[in-house]
Design a protein around this motif. Structure first.
Motif, PDB file in Angstrom:
ATOM      1  N   ASN A 146       2.016   6.739  -1.260  1.00 31.01           N
ATOM      2  CA  ASN A 146       1.070   5.662  -1.518  1.00 31.01           C
ATOM      3  C   ASN A 146       1.411   5.002  -2.847  1.00 31.01           C
ATOM      4  OD1 ASN A 146      -0.401   6.082   0.833  1.00 31.01           O
ATOM      5  ND2 ASN A 146      -1.742   7.585  -0.138  1.00 31.01           N
ATOM      6  N   SER A 147       1.190   3.725  -2.957  1.00 34.90           N
ATOM      7  CA  SER A 147       1.522   3.000  -4.189  1.00 34.90           C
ATOM      8  C   SER A 147       0.465   3.242  -5.258  1.00 34.90           C
ATOM      9  CB  SER A 147       1.650   1.506  -3.905  1.00 34.90           C
ATOM     10  OG  SER A 147       0.393   0.977  -3.521  1.00 34.90           O
ATOM     11  N   GLN A 148       0.886   3.042  -6.502  1.00 40.23           N
ATOM     12  CA  GLN A 148      -0.003   3.123  -7.664  1.00 40.23           C
ATOM     13  C   GLN A 148       0.304   1.940  -8.573  1.00 40.23           C
ATOM     14  OE1 GLN A 148       0.889   6.946  -9.342  1.00 40.23           O
ATOM     15  NE2 GLN A 148      -0.435   8.052  -7.921  1.00 40.23           N
ATOM     16  N   ARG A 149      -0.620   1.663  -9.458  1.00 44.76           N
ATOM     17  CA  ARG A 149      -0.380   0.588 -10.423  1.00 44.76           C
ATOM     18  C   ARG A 149       0.802   0.966 -11.307  1.00 44.76           C
ATOM     19  NH1 ARG A 149      -4.152  -3.343 -10.901  1.00 44.76           N
ATOM     20  NH2 ARG A 149      -6.173  -2.989  -9.872  1.00 44.76           N
ATOM     21  N   TRP A 180      24.633  10.610  -2.799  1.00 48.50           N
ATOM     22  CA  TRP A 180      23.188  10.383  -2.902  1.00 48.50           C
ATOM     23  C   TRP A 180      22.921   8.876  -2.969  1.00 48.50           C
ATOM     24  CZ3 TRP A 180      20.072  14.693  -2.690  1.00 48.50           C
ATOM     25  CH2 TRP A 180      20.719  15.922  -2.842  1.00 48.50           C
ATOM     26  N   THR A 181      22.782   8.272  -1.753  1.00 42.72           N
ATOM     27  CA  THR A 181      22.600   6.825  -1.641  1.00 42.72           C
ATOM     28  C   THR A 181      21.241   6.529  -1.008  1.00 42.72           C
ATOM     29  OG1 THR A 181      24.984   6.617  -1.314  1.00 42.72           O
ATOM     30  CG2 THR A 181      23.640   4.699  -0.808  1.00 42.72           C
ATOM     31  N   PHE A 182      20.475   5.622  -1.636  1.00 39.61           N
ATOM     32  CA  PHE A 182      19.091   5.392  -1.217  1.00 39.61           C
ATOM     33  C   PHE A 182      18.768   3.899  -1.161  1.00 39.61           C
ATOM     34  CE2 PHE A 182      19.298   9.443  -3.453  1.00 39.61           C
ATOM     35  CZ  PHE A 182      18.616  10.290  -2.608  1.00 39.61           C
ATOM     36  N   ARG A 183      17.702   3.619  -0.333  1.00 41.76           N
ATOM     37  CA  ARG A 183      17.029   2.333  -0.335  1.00 41.76           C
ATOM     38  C   ARG A 183      15.533   2.589  -0.225  1.00 41.76           C
ATOM     39  NH1 ARG A 183      20.284  -1.792   3.719  1.00 41.76           N
ATOM     40  NH2 ARG A 183      21.997  -2.324   2.281  1.00 41.76           N
ATOM     41  N   CYS A 184      14.742   1.589  -0.522  1.00 47.24           N
ATOM     42  CA  CYS A 184      13.304   1.746  -0.305  1.00 47.24           C
ATOM     43  C   CYS A 184      12.714   0.471   0.264  1.00 47.24           C
ATOM     44  CB  CYS A 184      12.591   2.169  -1.602  1.00 47.24           C
ATOM     45  SG  CYS A 184      12.345   0.864  -2.828  1.00 47.24           S
ATOM     46  N   TYR A 185      11.517   0.630   0.867  1.00 42.06           N
ATOM     47  CA  TYR A 185      10.803  -0.459   1.521  1.00 42.06           C
ATOM     48  C   TYR A 185       9.330  -0.388   1.110  1.00 42.06           C
ATOM     49  CZ  TYR A 185      14.802  -0.120   4.778  1.00 42.06           C
ATOM     50  OH  TYR A 185      16.044  -0.049   5.349  1.00 42.06           O
ATOM     51  N   GLY A 186       8.630  -1.510   1.296  1.00 38.32           N
ATOM     52  CA  GLY A 186       7.185  -1.540   1.104  1.00 38.32           C
ATOM     53  C   GLY A 186       6.493  -1.953   2.396  1.00 38.32           C
ATOM     54  N   CYS A 187       5.240  -1.483   2.610  1.00 42.06           N
ATOM     55  CA  CYS A 187       4.477  -1.876   3.786  1.00 42.06           C
ATOM     56  C   CYS A 187       2.984  -1.842   3.462  1.00 42.06           C
ATOM     57  CB  CYS A 187       4.782  -0.966   4.978  1.00 42.06           C
ATOM     58  SG  CYS A 187       4.145   0.714   4.809  1.00 42.06           S
ATOM     59  N   ASP A 232       0.822  -1.215   0.000  1.00 41.74           N
ATOM     60  CA  ASP A 232       0.000   0.000   0.000  1.00 41.74           C
ATOM     61  C   ASP A 232       0.857   1.266   0.000  1.00 41.74           C
ATOM     62  OD1 ASP A 232      -2.494  -1.402   0.208  1.00 41.74           O
ATOM     63  OD2 ASP A 232      -2.007  -1.794   2.307  1.00 41.74           O
ATOM     64  N   ARG A 233       2.044   1.155   0.577  1.00 38.13           N
ATOM     65  CA  ARG A 233       2.918   2.329   0.665  1.00 38.13           C
ATOM     66  C   ARG A 233       4.353   1.897   0.407  1.00 38.13           C
ATOM     67  NH1 ARG A 233      -0.603   3.386   5.176  1.00 38.13           N
ATOM     68  NH2 ARG A 233      -1.765   5.328   4.899  1.00 38.13           N
ATOM     69  N   PHE A 234       5.125   2.883  -0.059  1.00 33.78           N
ATOM     70  CA  PHE A 234       6.570   2.697  -0.212  1.00 33.78           C
ATOM     71  C   PHE A 234       7.275   3.802   0.553  1.00 33.78           C
ATOM     72  CE2 PHE A 234       5.007   0.466  -3.991  1.00 33.78           C
ATOM     73  CZ  PHE A 234       5.696  -0.729  -3.896  1.00 33.78           C
ATOM     74  N   ILE A 235       8.403   3.453   1.164  1.00 32.07           N
ATOM     75  CA  ILE A 235       9.189   4.413   1.924  1.00 32.07           C
ATOM     76  C   ILE A 235      10.580   4.471   1.306  1.00 32.07           C
ATOM     77  CG2 ILE A 235      10.090   5.032   4.197  1.00 32.07           C
ATOM     78  CD1 ILE A 235       7.432   2.398   4.052  1.00 32.07           C
TER      79      ILE A 235
END
Length: 660
Positions: free
Chosen positions: A168-171, A193-200, A151-154
C-alpha cells in the motif's frame, strides 16, 4: 518479460458482484494467458482453457459480469480452446475463470486468472536507497514513488524467478508524492537483480500504470578493479564535452557507471562481443553531471570491485574569485610564497590548482575578512622544474564538485642569481595624466625575454628582447596613457633560453601620478631669493590638509624627487628640504607635492613653482679677492727669498775675511 501473479495481488482486490457458477462434477480446467497475464495497453493476448475430457462447449467468465463473457461451441468434442483479445484495453483487465460442458455434465470453474493491463497511467519512479550498488549478503531497499495518488505499488523482478511484491502507498518525503518501500535480498553476485514497479488504484486493481524504468542492482564481486579516468580532464567548463573511460579485462561483457548519491542506474554499456574498454560520454557538461563516479565491469565470472573514485567537476557556475600573490608574484628561488584567493560571495572553500606540469591542487576552508571571503595558500619551496601558473576556484560544501569560474591565471616569477637588468623611463617618473608611459628594461647580457613586475599587481607582462645596438638587449613595455592605476613601484627581470629561472630584480622605479589628491601644498625658499653663493638654502613645503610625505621636484632633473616625512606644525603639515650651501648647480625651478601613506604613489596637485636664483656677483668678488691675496702672498715670498739670499751671502763674506 511478464511477472508471475502468484503473489502479485492481495486478497480481496476484486470488486463488483461475484460470478455465480453452478458447481459441476467434472474436473476443473486450467486457464492461462499467452504471452503472459500482464499485458501492455493495445497488445494482443490469448487466454487458453484446457481440460482432459472431450467437451462440446467452453465458457470464459469475467468477475463482475453475471453472464459468460465469451462462449465457444464445438462441432466435435475438444479438450482445449483459445479466447483472443486482439488489442488489450482497461476494460479487458480483470479476474477470469473458464469451465466446460460435455455430455457428462458441467465442470468446476478453473482457478482465477488475473489479467492486467499496463500503460494506462503515468509511470512511477523506482530507485535504490542509498544506491543501486549493494554489497554481497546485504539487503536492498527499493523505493517506488509517484506524484499520482496511487493506492498501491507493485514491484516485479524482471529476471530469474520473476517474483513480485505489493505494498500500500504512503505519503512520501517529497511534497505531494506517494511511495512504497520494498526490501529485497540478501543479494548475491551470482544473481541478476533487475526490477520494475507499477502503480494502481483500489477500484481498478488490474489496471496498472506504465512500468518504471528498469533498475538493476550491482553486486560488486572479487574481480580486479577497473581503470577509470576522464578525458580531456576531470575539471570541465559548462556545456563542454567530457568522456569517462572505463577499462576492464578482455572478456568484459558489460560496464556500469555509478554516480555516488544517485539512487538510480546512471549509465551502462553492454555488447554481444567482449570489450576491454568503453567510453561514457557527456556531450554537454551541466551542474547535474558533476559528482563522484565509480565504474564496474562484468564478465562471465561476475562483477568487478569498484574502481577508484573520480571527482567530475563543472566550473563556471558562480562568478570568479581573484587570485593574488602576497606581496608580489615574484619569489626567490627555493622560498615559499603566499597566495590569496578571495571573493565577496560566501564560498565555503577555495581550491588552488596548478596549470600544466603535475597539476597539483590545494584546498582550504574560507575565512571571513572585512566583507570578503578568502583563503591564504602557502606553496613552495619554489623550484624551476614546476610551471608555477596557478588559478583558483570557490565552491560550497553542499555541491563540492560545482565550482565557480576560474580566477585569472597567476604566473609566479622565480628570481635567481644572474645579473640584474636596468629599468628606466624616457619620461619623468612623475607622470602627468594622459601622457603615454613606456618603461624600458635593458641589459648587456643576452636575455631573450624581459618581464615587468609591479608591486601589488598579479600580472607579469613579458616581452621578447630586441637589440637596438650591439651588446645591448632591451624590451619596451608600453603601458598607455597615464592614469591612476599606473602609480606604483616597478621592477624588471630577464631570462635566457626560455628558462623558468629569471635574473635578480632591477633597482625599483617609482611611477608617481600627480593630481590625485585634492590638496595643493605651498612652497617657499629660505632665505628669500636671490640667494648669495655659499648661503644655506632651505625649501619649505606646507599643506593645510593632513599629509604623510612631501616630495620636492626640480625641473629637468634626472634623479627621483626628494622625499621627506611630514612634520605636523601649527595645525598643518610640512617638510623642510635642506639643499646645503648655495651654488650655481642649485639654480632652477622647483615645486613640491604631498602624498599619504595609504596611496604613496598618488600625489596631490603641484604647488606653485619657485625659481631659485643664486647671485653670481658675489661669486666674482670672492674670486678677485682671492687672486689679490694670492698675488700679495707671492710678492711676500719673493721679498723673503731675496732677504734670505742676501743674509747668506753676507755671512759667507765675513767668514772668508776672518780666514785671511
Amino acid at each position: 518479460m511478464m511477472p508471475s501473479l502468484t503473489a502479485l495481488l492481495c486478497l480481496g482486490m476484486s470488486v463488483g458482484p461475484s460470478i455465480q457458477v453452478q458447481s459441476g462434477t467434472l474436473p476443473k480446467p486450467r486457464l492461462w494467458a499467452e504471452p503472459g497475464p500482464v499485458i501492455s495497453l493495445g497488445a494482443t493476448v490469448d487466454l487458453w482453457c484446457a481440460w482432459t475430457l472431450g467437451a462440446q462447449q467452453c465458457h470464459l467468465l469475467k468477475e463482475g459480469i453475471s453472464v459468460p463473457w465469451r462462449t465457444q461451441t464445438f462441432e466435435m468434442p475438444m479438450n482445449t480452446t483459445k479466447f483472443s483479445i486482439p488489442s488489450m484495453t482497461e476494460h479487458d483487465a480483470g479476474r477470469y475463470h473458464c469451465y466446460y460442458n460435455s455430455s457428462a455434465g458441467r465442470s468446476e470453474p478453473s482457478e482465477p486468472l488475473e489479467l492486467v493491463v499496463t500503460g494506462v497511467h503515468n509511470k512511477p519512479r523506482l530507485s535504490a536507497l542509498p544506491s543501486p550498488v549493494v554489497m554481497s549478503g546485504k539487503t536492498a531497499t527499493l523505493q517506488c514513488g509517484s506524484l499520482q495518488k496511487y493506492d498501491r505499488f507493485i514491484l516485479t523482478e524482471e529476471r530469474g524467478a520473476k517474483n513480485s511484491w505489493t505494498q500500500n502507498s504512503q505519503r512520501g518525503g517529497l511534497r505531494g508524492q506517494v511511495q512504497a518501500m520494498f526490501r529485497v535480498g540478501p543479494v548475491t553476485p551470482s544473481h541478476r537483480w533487475t526490477f520494475r514497479c507499477y502503480g494502481c488504484y483500489r477500484i481498478q486493481p488490474q489496471v496498472w500504470s506504465e512500468p518504471s524504468d528498469t533498475l538493476e542492482l550491482v553486486v560488486p564481486g572479487t574481480l580486479p578493479k577497473a581503470s577509470f579516468w576522464a578525458e580531456p580532464s576531470s575539471v570541465i567548463p559548462p556545456s563542454k564535452p567530457v568522456a569517462l573511460l572505463c577499462e576492464g579485462t578482455l572478456d568484459t561483457q558489460e560496464y556500469y557507471l555509478d554516480k555516488e548519491g544517485w539512487p538510480v542506474n546512471w549509465d551502462r554499456q553492454t555488447s554481444a562481443a567482449p570489450m576491454s574498454r568503453t567510453k561514457f560520454s557527456i556531450p554537454s557538461m551541466r551542474a547535474n553531471d558533476a559528482g563522484r563516479y565509480r565504474c564496474y565491469y562484468r564478465t562471465p565470472a561476475g562483477w568487478s570491485q569498484p574502481s577508484e573514485p573520480l571527482e567530475l567537476v563543472v566550473t563556471g557556475v558562480y562568478s570568479k574569485p581573484s587570485l593574488s600573490a602576497l606581496p608580489s608574484p615574484v619569489v626567490n628561488l627555493g622560498e615559499n610564497i603566499t597566495l590569496q584567493c578571495a571573493s565577496q560571495r560566501g564560498f565555503h572553500r577555495f581550491i588552488l590548482t596548478e596549470e600544466g606540469g603535475d597539476k597539483r591542487s590545494w584546498t582550504l576552508d574560507s575565512q571571513h575578512n572585512r566583507g570578503n571571503f578568502q583563503a591564504l595558500f602557502t606553496v613552495g619551496p619554489v623550484i624551476p622544474k614546476h610551471n608555477w601558473t596557478l588559478k583558483c576556484y570557490g565552491y560550497d560544501k553542499k555541491n563540492m564538485q560545482v565550482w565557480s569560474e576560474p580566477s585569472d591565471a597567476l604566473q609566479l616569477l622565480i628570481s635567481g642569481q644572474s645579473r640584474k637588468p636596468s629599468l628606466l623611463t624616457q619620461q619623468s617618473p612623475i607622470l602627468a595624466p594622459g601622457h603615454n608611459l613606456t618603461l624600458q628594461c635593458r641589459s648587456d647580457l643576452g636575455y631573450d625575454t624581459f618581464a615587468l613586475s609591479k608591486e601589488g599587481a598579479g600580472d607579469l607582462p613579458q616581452h621578447p628582447s630586441r637589440q637596438p645596438q650591439a651588446g645591448l638587449f632591451q624590451a619596451d613595455f608600453f603601458l598607455g596613457p597615464g592614469k591612476r592605476s599606473h602609480g606604483g613601484r616597478y621592477r624588471c627581470y630577464g631570462r635566457r633560453n626560455h628558462s623558468s629561472e629569471w635574473s635578480a630584480p632591477s633597482e625599483p622605479l617609482d611611477i608617481l601620478i600627480p593630481g590625485q589628491l585634492t590638496a595643493t601644498p605651498s612652497l617657499s625658499v629660505h632665505p628669500r631669493p636671490p640667494v648669495s653663493s655659499g648661503e644655506n638654502v632651505k625649501l619649505l613645503c606646507q599643506s593645510q590638509n593632513p599629509m604623510d610625505t612631501f616630495l620636492l621636484y626640480k625641473e629637468g632633473a634626472a634623479d627621483c624627487p626628494l622625499h621627506l616625512r611630514s612634520e605636523p606644525r601649527a595645525q598643518q603639515s610640512q617638510a623642510e628640504f635642506s639643499l646645503g650651501a648655495a651654488s650655481l648647480d642649485l639654480r632652477g625651478t622647483y615645486w613640491c607635492y604631498a602624498s599619504q601613506n595609504s596611496t604613496p604613489y598618488l600625489l596631490s596637485q603641484p604647488s606653485d613653482t619657485v625659481d631659485l636664483e643664486v647671485s653670481a656677483t658675489h661669486v666674482q668678488d670672492y674670486t678677485v679677492g682671492n687672486l689679490v691675496r694670492m698675488g700679495l702672498a707671492g710678492v711676500v715670498l719673493i721679498v723673503l727669498g731675496i732677504l734670505l739670499f742676501k743674509d747668506q751671502h753676507s755671512q759667507s763674506t765675513t767668514q772668508d775675511a776672518a780666514m785671511m
